[in-house]
Design an enzyme around this catalytic site. Structure first.
Site, PDB file in Angstrom:
ATOM      1  N   GLU A   1     -10.130  -4.345  -5.320  1.00 44.20           N
ATOM      2  CA  GLU A   1      -9.556  -3.222  -4.582  1.00 44.20           C
ATOM      3  C   GLU A   1      -9.959  -1.892  -5.212  1.00 44.20           C
ATOM      4  O   GLU A   1     -10.015  -1.758  -6.440  1.00 44.20           O
ATOM      5  CB  GLU A   1      -8.022  -3.322  -4.566  1.00 44.20           C
ATOM      6  CG  GLU A   1      -7.492  -4.547  -3.844  1.00 44.20           C
ATOM      7  CD  GLU A   1      -6.067  -4.347  -3.365  1.00 44.20           C
ATOM      8  OE1 GLU A   1      -5.767  -3.270  -2.838  1.00 44.20           O
ATOM      9  OE2 GLU A   1      -5.270  -5.284  -3.520  1.00 44.20           O
TER      10      GLU A   1
ATOM     11  N   HIS B   1      -8.239  -5.072  -0.523  1.00 43.93           N
ATOM     12  CA  HIS B   1      -6.991  -4.481  -0.047  1.00 43.93           C
ATOM     13  C   HIS B   1      -6.487  -5.216   1.201  1.00 43.93           C
ATOM     14  O   HIS B   1      -7.247  -5.491   2.123  1.00 43.93           O
ATOM     15  CB  HIS B   1      -7.209  -3.004   0.271  1.00 43.93           C
ATOM     16  CG  HIS B   1      -5.943  -2.212   0.370  1.00 43.93           C
ATOM     17  ND1 HIS B   1      -5.084  -2.057  -0.693  1.00 43.93           N
ATOM     18  CD2 HIS B   1      -5.368  -1.543   1.403  1.00 43.93           C
ATOM     19  CE1 HIS B   1      -4.057  -1.306  -0.334  1.00 43.93           C
ATOM     20  NE2 HIS B   1      -4.195  -0.991   0.942  1.00 43.93           N
TER      21      HIS B   1
ATOM     22  N   SER C   1       0.824  -1.202   0.000  1.00 43.49           N
ATOM     23  CA  SER C   1       0.000   0.000   0.000  1.00 43.49           C
ATOM     24  C   SER C   1       0.868   1.265   0.000  1.00 43.49           C
ATOM     25  O   SER C   1       1.592   1.506  -0.958  1.00 43.49           O
ATOM     26  CB  SER C   1      -0.963  -0.036   1.193  1.00 43.49           C
ATOM     27  OG  SER C   1      -1.959   0.950   1.077  1.00 43.49           O
TER      28      SER C   1
END
Length: 322
Positions: free
Chosen positions: A264, A294, A162
């Site tokens: 996502e 995610h 991320s």
């Protein structure tokens, strides 16, 4: 009589910003459905790598010696640049899984968080963590955990989840092909797990349905709190292809593996990132996991799909080490 300070930005109670500029961070966080997995095949140890900013990192390695030297894998945690720690159970589990599944020395550094420390602080700290490894590789005083007879400083991989994936991208650009400024440390490749990129223009997946603990409001909040003051989601540190971002056409990059879940919110932006780099002739591999949201690997690294991700990374490491 003035009103009392009130919350103006709330990151799930973990981080709160008040109207008077004060900031609250929770000392203890309850993690629902995420527990530390006891992996007795892996040992770990903490080091202080940046005394000035009081930043530490954690090393993970197999408890029993393996044949050959251990490659090095840096793991840069996620959290929208605002939350996260090497001590969180999902980060710890991810690192023990990487160390056991890849037969590697895994290095998990903390970095300064926003809004107290806006970008590029996190990127700068990740670079400092790499310079720390360089200092160990050059030192005449051999650390048992970093013995050059057991650790292969010529095979280093940087994996970011991320916001950590965003940092990994910028490290790839800053260090360039072969990472000559880090010698004798040599970065061979980068793994970006759903890298957190932004942009003023919305993508279809961003405006689509939210995820379990992620929605557009949270994504926007992370950017408001983390980009340099006066910047927006098109800032070069948020959007690699924004209107003021430098061109990557002439930048020589080490191989990059990009992994994202099919459900996502970041999927479209991540897919576009990989496609653009491929269009420039960069060595980029894109893998999509259908139906996944995610954090599907970092929050459940010991699952069946986690095993598949480990296999993707292992194959990438073999290909990029030649």
């Amino acid at each position: 009589m003035g009103s009392l300070p009130h919350v103006v930005e709330d990151c799930m109670g973990v981080l709160q910003v008040f109207s008077d500029g004060s900031i609250y961070r929770a000392d203890e966080i309850v993690f629902r459905n995420i527990f530390v997995v006891e992996n007795k095949s892996i040992v770990h140890k903490d080091y202080l790598y940046d005394k000035e900013h009081d930043l530490s990192l954690r090393l993970y390695r197999p408890a029993s010696p393996l044949s050959g030297k251990l490659p090095v894998v840096y793991f840069l945690h996620g959290g929208g640049f605002c939350v996260g720690s090497r001590l969180w159970p999902n980060c710890h589990n991810c690192c023990t899984r990487l160390a056991s599944g890849l037969g590697a020395l895994v290095i998990s550094p903390d970095y300064r968080l926003a809004p107290e420390h806006r970008l590029p602080a996190a990127k700068d700290d990740a670079h400092s963590a790499l310079k720390w490894l360089q200092s160990k590789a050059e030192s005449e005083h051999v650390d048992g955990w970093l013995d050059p007879k057991e650790v292969d400083f010529d095979r280093v991989y940087i994996l970011g989840d991320s916001s950590g994936g965003n940092i990994a991208h910028h490290l790839a650009v800053d260090l360039g092909f072969g990472s000559p400024k880090l010698a004798p440390v040599r970065v061979r490749g980068y793994v970006l797990l759903a890298p957190f990129f932004g942009g003023v223009a919305r993508t279809e997946s961003e405006v689509g349905p939210g995820e379990g603990m992620l929605n557009l409001e949270i994504l926007d909040r992370f950017w408001r709190l983390s980009v340099p003051s006066g910047g927006d989601r098109d800032h070069p540190l948020a959007n690699p292809f924004g209107p003021s971002s430098p061109s990557l056409e002439a930048v020589a990059l080490d191989p990059i593996l990009v992994i994202v879940g099919g459900n996502e919110m970041l999927k479209d932006r991540v897919q576009d990132y990989a496609a653009r780099l491929k269009g420039m002739g960069k060595n980029v591999k894109f893998v999509e996991y259908e139906g996944k949201q995610h954090g599907f690997f970092t929050n459940d690294a010991y699952s069946d799909v986690g095993n598949r991700v480990i296999q993707n990374i292992r194959e990438f490491m073999l290909e990029s080490s030649n």
